[in-house]
Design a protein around this motif. Structure first.
Motif, PDB file in Angstrom:
ATOM      1  N   MET A  50       0.800  -1.215   0.000  1.00 20.15           N
ATOM      2  CA  MET A  50       0.000   0.000   0.000  1.00 20.15           C
ATOM      3  C   MET A  50       0.838   1.273   0.000  1.00 20.15           C
ATOM      4  N   VAL A  51       2.171   1.150  -0.121  1.00 22.99           N
ATOM      5  CA  VAL A  51       2.963   2.353  -0.380  1.00 22.99           C
ATOM      6  C   VAL A  51       2.806   2.754  -1.843  1.00 22.99           C
ATOM      7  N   LEU A  52       2.405   1.788  -2.670  1.00 22.34           N
ATOM      8  CA  LEU A  52       2.310   2.072  -4.097  1.00 22.34           C
ATOM      9  C   LEU A  52       1.000   2.771  -4.449  1.00 22.34           C
ATOM     10  N   PHE A  53      -0.081   2.397  -3.802  1.00 20.51           N
ATOM     11  CA  PHE A  53      -1.389   2.927  -4.183  1.00 20.51           C
ATOM     12  C   PHE A  53      -2.319   2.886  -2.976  1.00 20.51           C
ATOM     13  N   ASP A  54      -3.401   3.644  -3.073  1.00 21.21           N
ATOM     14  CA  ASP A  54      -4.418   3.614  -2.037  1.00 21.21           C
ATOM     15  C   ASP A  54      -5.349   2.439  -2.301  1.00 21.21           C
ATOM     16  N   PRO A  55      -6.013   1.930  -1.241  1.00 18.62           N
ATOM     17  CA  PRO A  55      -6.945   0.816  -1.460  1.00 18.62           C
ATOM     18  C   PRO A  55      -8.083   1.235  -2.391  1.00 18.62           C
ATOM     19  N   LEU A  56      -8.513   0.301  -3.225  1.00 24.75           N
ATOM     20  CA  LEU A  56      -9.662   0.551  -4.083  1.00 24.75           C
ATOM     21  C   LEU A  56     -10.946   0.276  -3.306  1.00 24.75           C
ATOM     22  N   ASN A  57     -12.036   0.891  -3.759  1.00 25.87           N
ATOM     23  CA  ASN A  57     -13.306   0.686  -3.083  1.00 25.87           C
ATOM     24  C   ASN A  57     -14.404   0.521  -4.122  1.00 25.87           C
ATOM     25  N   GLN A  58     -14.994  -0.651  -4.175  1.00 29.52           N
ATOM     26  CA  GLN A  58     -16.037  -0.923  -5.154  1.00 29.52           C
ATOM     27  C   GLN A  58     -17.368  -0.290  -4.744  1.00 29.52           C
ATOM     28  N   GLY A  59     -17.466   0.154  -3.508  1.00 29.01           N
ATOM     29  CA  GLY A  59     -18.682   0.822  -3.070  1.00 29.01           C
ATOM     30  C   GLY A  59     -19.878  -0.102  -3.140  1.00 29.01           C
ATOM     31  N   ASN A  60     -20.983   0.429  -3.667  1.00 34.18           N
ATOM     32  CA  ASN A  60     -22.253  -0.308  -3.664  1.00 34.18           C
ATOM     33  C   ASN A  60     -22.487  -1.142  -4.906  1.00 34.18           C
ATOM     34  N   GLN A  61     -21.492  -1.272  -5.746  1.00 36.89           N
ATOM     35  CA  GLN A  61     -21.663  -2.073  -6.954  1.00 36.89           C
ATOM     36  C   GLN A  61     -21.016  -3.447  -6.767  1.00 36.89           C
ATOM     37  N   GLY A  62     -21.528  -4.411  -7.460  1.00 33.04           N
ATOM     38  CA  GLY A  62     -20.971  -5.772  -7.421  1.00 33.04           C
ATOM     39  C   GLY A  62     -19.768  -5.893  -8.338  1.00 33.04           C
ATOM     40  N   ALA A  63     -18.820  -5.021  -8.154  1.00 34.07           N
ATOM     41  CA  ALA A  63     -17.717  -4.864  -9.113  1.00 34.07           C
ATOM     42  C   ALA A  63     -16.415  -5.438  -8.604  1.00 34.07           C
ATOM     43  N   CYS A  64     -16.466  -6.409  -7.709  1.00 37.55           N
ATOM     44  CA  CYS A  64     -15.222  -6.921  -7.114  1.00 37.55           C
ATOM     45  C   CYS A  64     -14.281  -7.484  -8.172  1.00 37.55           C
ATOM     46  N   GLN A  65     -14.806  -8.222  -9.130  1.00 41.66           N
ATOM     47  CA  GLN A  65     -13.944  -8.845 -10.154  1.00 41.66           C
ATOM     48  C   GLN A  65     -13.294  -7.756 -11.000  1.00 41.66           C
ATOM     49  N   GLY A  66     -14.063  -6.727 -11.326  1.00 36.13           N
ATOM     50  CA  GLY A  66     -13.484  -5.624 -12.089  1.00 36.13           C
ATOM     51  C   GLY A  66     -12.384  -4.926 -11.320  1.00 36.13           C
ATOM     52  N   HIS A  67     -12.566  -4.765 -10.032  1.00 38.41           N
ATOM     53  CA  HIS A  67     -11.547  -4.121  -9.205  1.00 38.41           C
ATOM     54  C   HIS A  67     -10.297  -4.996  -9.110  1.00 38.41           C
ATOM     55  N   ALA A  68     -10.502  -6.284  -8.918  1.00 42.57           N
ATOM     56  CA  ALA A  68      -9.344  -7.183  -8.835  1.00 42.57           C
ATOM     57  C   ALA A  68      -8.600  -7.205 -10.167  1.00 42.57           C
ATOM     58  N   LEU A  69      -9.330  -7.194 -11.261  1.00 45.92           N
ATOM     59  CA  LEU A  69      -8.687  -7.193 -12.580  1.00 45.92           C
ATOM     60  C   LEU A  69      -7.878  -5.909 -12.778  1.00 45.92           C
ATOM     61  N   ALA A  70      -8.472  -4.770 -12.426  1.00 44.75           N
ATOM     62  CA  ALA A  70      -7.740  -3.500 -12.551  1.00 44.75           C
ATOM     63  C   ALA A  70      -6.487  -3.526 -11.686  1.00 44.75           C
ATOM     64  N   MET A  71      -6.571  -4.158 -10.530  1.00 46.29           N
ATOM     65  CA  MET A  71      -5.406  -4.246  -9.648  1.00 46.29           C
ATOM     66  C   MET A  71      -4.322  -5.131 -10.271  1.00 46.29           C
ATOM     67  N   MET A  72      -4.716  -6.181 -10.984  1.00 47.31           N
ATOM     68  CA  MET A  72      -3.730  -7.007 -11.683  1.00 47.31           C
ATOM     69  C   MET A  72      -2.923  -6.128 -12.644  1.00 47.31           C
ATOM     70  N   PHE A  73      -3.608  -5.283 -13.377  1.00 46.91           N
ATOM     71  CA  PHE A  73      -2.934  -4.389 -14.315  1.00 46.91           C
ATOM     72  C   PHE A  73      -1.980  -3.441 -13.584  1.00 46.91           C
ATOM     73  N   THR A  74      -2.460  -2.855 -12.501  1.00 46.02           N
ATOM     74  CA  THR A  74      -1.605  -1.909 -11.760  1.00 46.02           C
ATOM     75  C   THR A  74      -0.351  -2.598 -11.267  1.00 46.02           C
ATOM     76  N   ILE A  75      -0.508  -3.783 -10.697  1.00 47.35           N
ATOM     77  CA  ILE A  75       0.649  -4.487 -10.129  1.00 47.35           C
ATOM     78  C   ILE A  75       1.609  -4.916 -11.233  1.00 47.35           C
ATOM     79  N   CYS A  76       1.095  -5.503 -12.297  1.00 46.86           N
ATOM     80  CA  CYS A  76       1.979  -5.970 -13.367  1.00 46.86           C
ATOM     81  C   CYS A  76       2.683  -4.795 -14.042  1.00 46.86           C
ATOM     82  N   TYR A  77       1.985  -3.698 -14.215  1.00 44.92           N
ATOM     83  CA  TYR A  77       2.605  -2.517 -14.818  1.00 44.92           C
ATOM     84  C   TYR A  77       3.736  -2.001 -13.936  1.00 44.92           C
ATOM     85  N   PHE A  78       3.512  -2.019 -12.622  1.00 43.47           N
ATOM     86  CA  PHE A  78       4.586  -1.607 -11.714  1.00 43.47           C
ATOM     87  C   PHE A  78       5.760  -2.579 -11.760  1.00 43.47           C
TER      88      PHE A  78
END
Lengths: 261, 285
Positions: A50-78
């Protein structure tokens, strides 16, 4: 000391998972791991992400898979470039749903996410995550799918998952989320009586494996830990899917120079 | 905010991806889309065919000649990656893409060139290999390509040490380092070594840049912000020495910027560049 944590919105449509596609597309995890072993120097995985980025928050949407996928991109890009970029969670979620044929805010699957990863994601700044469910695309966004990622076939081989994490690769999971895993430290996973949830596994805290969730400052830093025993139970559970992502093979635009001063 | 130049798109596909794709049931086969050639070329001639800054010389025309390798990819649909190897462990330094799908390889030596293409529409993976022989490798001359540095460096040191310069920053870091301040020199040597290690989480993780501007200026997160913080904390012996270290710092930054102009820096390139600076300082007597 392990204590229970709240469960928020989920969104892994486990019942809609296309396991046939997941098992046919993607790379052999053994080859991904072989390439990762040869990459030097290796990442110190006992470091807090978490020094690299702030935690993501899917809020009230059922978007957990989308958030995890976006995180895969962030991590691999780093891992590849040393740079931190945030990728469009809206695109990751809504396009996954399109691939899944799911309408309405009813989640998405890892197979849908895999297809989106191959076709590409834009940046979060190009399609921001809305506060309410709204899959309408910004004009021209299809032309912004410049970042693409390669994923492994899913694996239920705990040794492969452990090695991936020990080598610093991120793993996207899709599991049944219940009280046994919604704890500061999950020591024993049952996977019964809950809905489906997708999260990111990356880095470690001593011997325990860290889960990066998409519920904001959940457990204070957005993450919890899972003992090797609990991780094994999660990976081997019959409804679980675990997919390794790697920076090798990532497609991305030219990098602008970074000034040292 | 990090901004990207999206006018050109560069694609990289790891060799492991190719092998994995083969084992995953993808097919990899050559077709006629890729050609390899060794040509004689000269730059900046208007009458001859041009590829970027290179000129292809027809027979009978005399110019200042240089052998280069040219790889052409006649495939508009696939993403592609090109690697030129001198050996299993050594990639060519002088490979560039002056125009889309045309690669130029410079530098004496014999290269095995691998071209991988992936058609996302059909799922087909293509692999082509060719050998480009640009002649026997000759030792690099004792080059001094930064002649401008002579103006910035009034007291050039005796260059009697073989300093690593793969990233193009080692020699300048060595040459510009003040010789009368061993304490600061050791501090900077350690600082640059630590900067390299941060990128791999030793002891903690930092990034090179971030789209989050607040994070990008936080030395707890950004290795560049941390470097600048360490510079501020360092105390020199006197004003002249401080000025000399400032010249050194600007020279190092300029060398790293020039390096990025010729090749996008990935994380391991930043690691190598920082370590090259540290090693260069370690060579100063």
């Amino acid at each position: 000391m392990s204590r229970p944590l709240p469960t928020h919105r989920l969104g892994y449509a486990v019942g809609s998972e296309d396991r046939g596609y997941l098992n046919s597309a993607g790379l052999d995890p053994r080859l991904m791991l072989k390439a990762a072993r040869e990459f030097k120097p290796s990442l110190n995985v006992n470091t807090h992400p978490m020094v690299l980025f702030d935690p993501l928050n899917q809020g009230n949407q059922g978007a957990c898979q989308g958030h995890a996928l976006a995180m895969m991109f962030t991590i691999c890009y780093f891992l590849l470039t040393g740079r931190v970029e945030m990728f469009s969670r809206a695109a990751a979620y809504y396009w996954s749903q399109q691939e899944d044929g799911i309408r309405g805010d009813r989640g998405s699957t890892l197979s849908g996410g895999r297809k989106v990863a191959a076709k590409g994601l834009p940046l979060e700044s190009e399609w921001r995550y809305p506060s309410r469910y709204d899959p309408r695309e910004p004009a021209g966004i299809q032309n912004r799918r410049r970042f693409k990622l390669v994923a492994s076939k899913p694996t239920q081989d705990i040794e492969q998952i452990r090695e991936a994490l020990d080598l610093g690769l991120p793993v996207q999971d899709g599991i049944i989320w219940d009280a046994s895993v919604s704890r500061t430290l999950s020591t024993d996973y049952r996977g019964s009586g809950g809905g489906g949830h997708s999260t990111t596994l990356w880095t470690k805290k001593d011997d325990d494996y860290r889960r990066i969730n998409s519920w904001g400052m959940w457990d204070g830093d957005g993450c919890n830990e899972n003992t090797p025993r609990s991780l094994k139970q999660q990976v081997e559970h019959r409804y679980s899917s675990h997919v390794i992502y790697a920076p090798e093979g990532m497609i991305y635009p030219d990098l602008a120079p970074v000034n040292l001063i | 905010m990090v901004r990207f130049d999206f006018a050109g798109v560069r694609r990289y596909v790891c060799f492991a991806l190719l092998v994995a794709g083969l084992l995953a049931g993808g097919s990899a086969f050559p077709d006629d889309a890729v050609t390899f050639s060794t040509v004689i070329a000269a730059e900046q001639d208007e009458t001859c065919e041009r590829i970027g800054s290179w000129t292809i010389i027809p027979a009978g025309v005399e110019f200042k000649l240089q052998k280069i390798g040219v790889v052409r990819i006649d495939d508009q649909e696939s993403s592609y990656a090109v690697k030129a190897r001198k050996s299993l462990f050594e990639l060519a330094d002088g490979i560039s893409e002056p125009e889309p799908r045309i690669f130029v390889i410079e530098g004496n030596g014999k290269y095995l060139v691998e071209v991988m293409r992936f058609n996302s529409r059909t799922g087909a993976i293509y692999s082509d290999e060719g050998v480009i022989d640009l002649g026997d490798e000759v030792p690099d001359p004792d080059e001094d390509d930064d002649e401008d540095d002579e103006e910035d460096d009034p007291d050039p040191p005796v260059p009697d040490v073989d300093v690593a310069n793969k990233m193009g920053v080692g020699k300048i870091a060595y040459r510009l380092a003040p010789r009368n301040d061993a304490k600061t020199l050791k501090q900077y040597q350690a600082i640059y070594k630590q900067a390299a290690d941060f990128l791999y989480g030793i002891p903690t993780l930092k990034f090179v840049s971030s789209s989050n501007s607040a994070h990008a200026s936080d030395p707890n997160r950004s290795v560049i912000a941390w470097l600048n913080q360490e510079y501020e904390k360092t105390q020199c012996e006197d004003e002249e020495t401080c000025k000399a270290w400032e010249r050194w710092r600007l020279g190092v930054a300029d060398a790293i910027n020039k390096g990025q102009a010729s090749k996008s820096y990935l994380k391991n390139d930043w690691y190598d560049a920082f370590n090259e600076v540290s090693s260069a300082l370690g060579a100063v007597k």
